[in-house]
Design an enzyme around this catalytic site. Structure first.
Site, PDB file in Angstrom:
ATOM      1  N   HIS A 104       2.262   9.081  -1.683  1.00  0.00           N
ATOM      2  CA  HIS A 104       1.425   8.839  -2.863  1.00  0.00           C
ATOM      3  C   HIS A 104       1.412  10.162  -3.629  1.00  0.00           C
ATOM      4  CE1 HIS A 104      -0.511   6.221   0.206  1.00  0.00           C
ATOM      5  NE2 HIS A 104      -0.816   5.420  -0.782  1.00  0.00           N
ATOM      6  N   ASP A 147      -0.899  12.649  -2.143  1.00  0.00           N
ATOM      7  CA  ASP A 147      -0.582  13.192  -0.801  1.00  0.00           C
ATOM      8  C   ASP A 147       0.113  14.536  -0.950  1.00  0.00           C
ATOM      9  OD1 ASP A 147      -1.273  10.679   0.189  1.00  0.00           O
ATOM     10  OD2 ASP A 147       0.807   9.999   0.198  1.00  0.00           O
TER      11      ASP A 147
HETATM   12  C1  XLS Z   1      -3.215   0.710   2.831  1.00  0.00           C
HETATM   13  C2  XLS Z   1      -1.806   0.689   2.503  1.00  0.00           C
HETATM   14  C3  XLS Z   1      -1.288   1.898   1.768  1.00  0.00           C
HETATM   15  C4  XLS Z   1       0.028   1.601   1.111  1.00  0.00           C
HETATM   16  C5  XLS Z   1       0.432   2.603   0.074  1.00  0.00           C
HETATM   17  O1  XLS Z   1      -3.730  -0.084   3.572  1.00  0.00           O
HETATM   18  O2  XLS Z   1      -1.095   0.468   3.691  1.00  0.00           O
HETATM   19  O3  XLS Z   1      -1.222   3.010   2.583  1.00  0.00           O
HETATM   20  O4  XLS Z   1       1.063   1.478   2.041  1.00  0.00           O
HETATM   21  O5  XLS Z   1      -0.530   2.780  -0.886  1.00  0.00           O
END
Ligand code: XLS
Ligand code: CA
Ligand code: CA
Length: 444
Positions: free
Chosen positions: A101, A104
């Site tokens: 993200h 991140d």
């Molecule tokens: C949350 C999601 C998230 C997505 C990406 O539950 O798994 O991490 O994979 O935003």
């Protein structure tokens, strides 16, 4: 550059009899299965957020793991240390992809212009680290759920201003994905849902999400993004009801708004079970609609009603997953370990144990799924089960007929012959015998 994971060596394949905690028992990257190397069947990815970010915090307690990597959290120095740690980690494991993200990668600033400047700086640094390695981005995404401005949704927000911030983040995350050679771009509908219909215009919100996705496709294609866009379905958490409930719902949405040519599914195992489905159900629904794109490889806990994001250890599920993936002809994306260590597994070594477990589980799943396909009894059974549609009347049904003709046929028969058994227990037994053929009885 000084080594960060000093107690962990490069992880190699040593075979099933190895007792070395820092070796693969089943994942043998170059082993050929059904004509393809294991690493081609299984493009594994590291999730930046869990592996380099999550430090064990839960609603009842603060961090248990140290993910500072020797720098002060919330600084660009820390962001760079995370890059160093991530690359050392992936190289030691032989992982060739990562997912991220935007937030991140760098600490988010108050002003989006400053956040974007930081993203430019860190992505230059990541690009530098990528030089001379096989590592690249599997997919990128924008976090449009953590910042309080998104409390009412991003694409589904009631505020046009917030909608613009969502657009800005998607634009930048797409720029980064292209810059880092990403195969895909994910939309997980974090807060794209609702808590109560009393304050919600559902139709308007869904149309606005579709508008945002359309603009993302237009922009992405204009900057040379040739990969797939993905929707990652999830039924609940954080919202009570999320719009991308499951694969069938998401596929219907994509078709309704003309987005189905550019989008596929990113199926997460834990989200499938939260939706009351099996992982393989979600994979099959995606595959039969030509939309199986990528996988978030993790598992939940059926005793808990929330998203636990555990490293996959269930070989049965991994086998069923790989069976679906092989049958679908593979993925355009990969296998992202959207998984985190348990709060009490709080050392650097545990980070590696999580990935070794996950990679070995999927390697075993691949080996066993290939064995089920080569064995052929299950495929034969399924083919045989529908064989009546190869008869004369069966063919007529498939190629077009009328109710009257079929009714006349039924009347001529008077009654049906005995219904054929579905043989579920027999089939489960075949799977077990293939899964456990190499297990010997204890000697004493
Ligand atoms: C949350 C999601 C998230 C997505 C990406 O539950 O798994 O991490 O994979 O935003
Ligand atoms: Ca996920
Ligand atoms: Ca999850």
């Amino acid at each position: 550059m000084s080594e960060i994971f000093v107690n962990v060596p490069v992880i190699k394949y040593e075979g099933k009899d190895s007792k070395n905690p820092f070796a693969f028992k089943f994942y043998d990257a170059d082993r050929v299965i059904l004509g393809k190397k294991m690493k081609e069947h299984l493009p594994f990815a590291m999730a930046w957020w869990h592996n380099l970010g999550a430090a064990g915090t839960d609603m009842f307690g603060r961090d248990t793991a140290d993910k500072s990597f020797g720098a002060e959290k919330g600084t660009m120095e820390h962001a760079k240390k995370k890059v160093d740690a991530g690359f050392e980690f992936m190289q030691k494991l032989g992982i060739e992809y990562f997912c991220f993200h935007d937030v991140d990668l760098v600490p988010e600033a108050d002003d989006i212009k400053e956040t974007n400047r930081r993203l430019d700086e860190i992505s230059d640094y990541i690009l530098e680290k990528m030089q001379g390695t096989d590592i690249k981005c599997l997919w990128g995404t924008a976090n449009m759920f953590s910042n309080p401005r998104f409390m009412n949704g991003a694409g589904s927000t009631n505020s046009a201003e917030v909608y613009c911030f969502a657009a800005a983040q998607i634009k930048k995350a797409l720029d980064l994905t292209v810059k880092l050679g990403g195969r895909g771009y994910v939309f997980w509908g974090g807060r794209e849902g609702y808590e109560t219909l009393l304050n919600t215009d559902m139709k308007f919100e869904q149309e606005n999400i579709a508008r945002l996705m359309k603009m993302a496709v237009e922009y992405g294609r204009s900057i040379g993004f040739t990969g797939d866009f993905y929707i990652e379905p999830k039924p609940k958490e954080p919202m009570k009801h999320q719009y991308d409930f499951d694969a069938a719902t998401a596929i219907g949405f994509l078709r309704q708004y003309g987005l189905d040519k550019d989008f596929k599914m990113n199926i997460e195992a834990n989200h499938a079970t939260l939706a009351g489905h099996t992982f393989r159900h979600e994979l099959r629904v995606s595959a039969i609609n030509g939309m199986l794109g990528s996988i978030d490889a993790n598992q939940g806990d059926t005793l808990l009603g929330w998203d636990t994001d555990e490293f996959p250890s269930d070989v049965y599920e991994a086998t069923m997953c790989m069976y679906e993936v092989i049958k679908a002809g593979g993925l355009t994306g990969g296998f992202n370990f959207d998984a985190k260590n348990r709060r009490s597994s709080n050392t650097y070594e545990d980070m590696f144990h999580g990935f070794i477990l996950g990679m070995d589980t999927f390697a075993l799943g691949l080996i066993k799924a290939a064995a089920i396909i080569e064995d052929g009894r299950i495929d034969d059974f399924v083919r045989e089960r529908y064989a009546s549609f190869e008869s004369e009347i069966g063919k007529e049904i498939l190629h077009g007929t009328t109710l009257q003709r079929l009714a006349a046929y039924a009347e001529k028969l008077g009654s049906t012959s005995e219904p054929a058994s579905g043989r579920q227990e027999y089939l489960n037994g075949i799977v077990n015998s293939i899964l456990f053929t190499e297990v010997d009885c204890p000697k004493k």
